[in-house]
Design a protein around this motif. Structure first.
Motif, PDB file in Angstrom:
ATOM      1  N   ARG A   8       4.953  -9.224   0.679  1.00 15.26           N
ATOM      2  CA  ARG A   8       3.785  -8.261   0.494  1.00 15.26           C
ATOM      3  C   ARG A   8       2.543  -8.603   1.083  1.00 15.26           C
ATOM      4  O   ARG A   8       1.625  -7.933   1.705  1.00 15.26           O
ATOM      5  CB  ARG A   8       3.312  -8.318  -1.149  1.00 15.26           C
ATOM      6  CG  ARG A   8       2.188  -7.735  -1.236  1.00 15.26           C
ATOM      7  CD  ARG A   8       2.193  -7.538  -2.879  1.00 15.26           C
ATOM      8  NE  ARG A   8       2.331  -6.316  -3.263  1.00 15.26           N
ATOM      9  CZ  ARG A   8       1.749  -5.792  -4.486  1.00 15.26           C
ATOM     10  NH1 ARG A   8       1.215  -6.399  -5.403  1.00 15.26           N
ATOM     11  NH2 ARG A   8       1.941  -4.416  -4.864  1.00 15.26           N
ATOM     12  N   ALA A   9       2.282  -9.973   1.462  1.00 11.19           N
ATOM     13  CA  ALA A   9       0.912 -10.611   2.354  1.00 11.19           C
ATOM     14  C   ALA A   9       1.141  -9.842   3.642  1.00 11.19           C
ATOM     15  O   ALA A   9       0.174  -9.745   4.264  1.00 11.19           O
ATOM     16  CB  ALA A   9       0.968 -12.009   2.184  1.00 11.19           C
ATOM     17  N   ASP A  10       2.499  -9.802   3.988  1.00  9.89           N
ATOM     18  CA  ASP A  10       2.724  -9.739   5.539  1.00  9.89           C
ATOM     19  C   ASP A  10       2.391  -7.960   5.782  1.00  9.89           C
ATOM     20  O   ASP A  10       1.463  -7.763   6.643  1.00  9.89           O
ATOM     21  CB  ASP A  10       4.137  -9.754   6.118  1.00  9.89           C
ATOM     22  CG  ASP A  10       4.394 -11.226   6.172  1.00  9.89           C
ATOM     23  OD1 ASP A  10       3.390 -12.034   6.416  1.00  9.89           O
ATOM     24  OD2 ASP A  10       5.673 -11.546   6.190  1.00  9.89           O
ATOM     25  N   LYS A  11       2.432  -7.163   4.689  1.00 11.40           N
ATOM     26  CA  LYS A  11       2.162  -5.738   4.828  1.00 11.40           C
ATOM     27  C   LYS A  11       0.851  -5.644   4.750  1.00 11.40           C
ATOM     28  O   LYS A  11       0.396  -4.893   5.456  1.00 11.40           O
ATOM     29  CB  LYS A  11       2.939  -4.997   3.510  1.00 11.40           C
ATOM     30  CG  LYS A  11       4.629  -5.198   3.888  1.00 11.40           C
ATOM     31  CD  LYS A  11       5.078  -4.379   2.459  1.00 11.40           C
ATOM     32  CE  LYS A  11       6.705  -4.132   2.611  1.00 11.40           C
ATOM     33  NZ  LYS A  11       6.934  -3.731   1.377  1.00 11.40           N
ATOM     34  N   VAL A  12       0.193  -6.200   3.826  1.00 13.04           N
ATOM     35  CA  VAL A  12      -1.364  -6.444   3.862  1.00 13.04           C
ATOM     36  C   VAL A  12      -1.988  -6.569   5.282  1.00 13.04           C
ATOM     37  O   VAL A  12      -2.765  -6.002   5.715  1.00 13.04           O
ATOM     38  CB  VAL A  12      -2.072  -7.040   2.509  1.00 13.04           C
ATOM     39  CG1 VAL A  12      -3.337  -7.178   2.616  1.00 13.04           C
ATOM     40  CG2 VAL A  12      -1.294  -6.595   1.244  1.00 13.04           C
ATOM     41  N   LYS A  13      -1.556  -7.771   5.870  1.00 13.89           N
ATOM     42  CA  LYS A  13      -1.945  -8.237   7.195  1.00 13.89           C
ATOM     43  C   LYS A  13      -1.827  -7.198   8.276  1.00 13.89           C
ATOM     44  O   LYS A  13      -2.663  -7.076   8.909  1.00 13.89           O
ATOM     45  CB  LYS A  13      -1.403  -9.404   7.427  1.00 13.89           C
ATOM     46  CG  LYS A  13      -1.600 -10.302   8.586  1.00 13.89           C
ATOM     47  CD  LYS A  13      -1.109 -11.570   8.913  1.00 13.89           C
ATOM     48  CE  LYS A  13      -1.473 -12.215  10.227  1.00 13.89           C
ATOM     49  NZ  LYS A  13      -0.772 -13.461  10.475  1.00 13.89           N
ATOM     50  N   ASP A  14      -0.655  -6.444   8.230  1.00 14.63           N
ATOM     51  CA  ASP A  14      -0.302  -5.507   9.258  1.00 14.63           C
ATOM     52  C   ASP A  14      -1.287  -4.285   9.138  1.00 14.63           C
ATOM     53  O   ASP A  14      -1.717  -3.588  10.049  1.00 14.63           O
ATOM     54  CB  ASP A  14       1.067  -5.099   9.006  1.00 14.63           C
ATOM     55  CG  ASP A  14       2.151  -6.133   9.487  1.00 14.63           C
ATOM     56  OD1 ASP A  14       1.647  -6.841  10.270  1.00 14.63           O
ATOM     57  OD2 ASP A  14       3.207  -5.918   9.070  1.00 14.63           O
TER      58      ASP A  14
END
Length: 145
Positions: free
Chosen positions: A36-42
């Motif tokens: 989820r953190a990677d998706k937000v960062k993207d």
């Protein structure tokens, strides 16, 4: 009709096994799926790239920016070096009134106001040259203060 059915205890064991192994059916077990953190960062990176792209479209060209940097803007002159406003200078000229009064045949003007001074009132007869001498003197007095 030949139906195959899964016995009830086997289905419960399968569901319980999946729950205990903390595996989800949607995500592969290999760990390749983004968190989820990677998706937000993207999403944030994509939004920042979009802002840069729109800002680049609105920004002036590099040539225009370089030309603006090459020419420095002139600084305003300090108050002490500024030119003062031009003073109003009184100028008198011959302007007969034809009212049989020789003493007011001069018109003095400073660009804003004008007046007809009464000059040489002590003389009974005044010539134009005498009136202009008196008019020049009157203008000098007005310009002096």
């Amino acid at each position: 009709m030949n139906k195959q059915s899964c016995p009830w205890p086997a289905a419960v064991a399968l569901a319980l096994g999946l729950a205990l192994s903390s595996c989800a059916l949607e995500e592969p077990a290999s760990g390749d799926a983004p968190s989820r953190a990677d998706k937000v960062k993207d999403r944030k990176q994509k939004a920042a790239a979009k802002k840069r792209k729109t800002a680049a479209g609105k920004a002036p060209s590099k040539k225009a920016t370089a030309a603006a940097k090459a020419k420095p803007k002139p600084k305003p002159a300090p108050k002490s070096q500024r030119k003062p406003a031009p003073e109003q200078v009184w100028v008198c000229s011959w302007s007969p009134t034809f009212d049989d009064d020789w003493h007011n045949d001069v018109l003095c003007d400073n660009g804003i106001a004008s007046e007809r001074p009464r000059l040489r009132e002590g003389d009974d007869f005044v010539e134009q040259a005498e009136m202009m001498e008196s008019a020049k003197e009157y203008a000098r007095q007005r310009n002096a203060g």
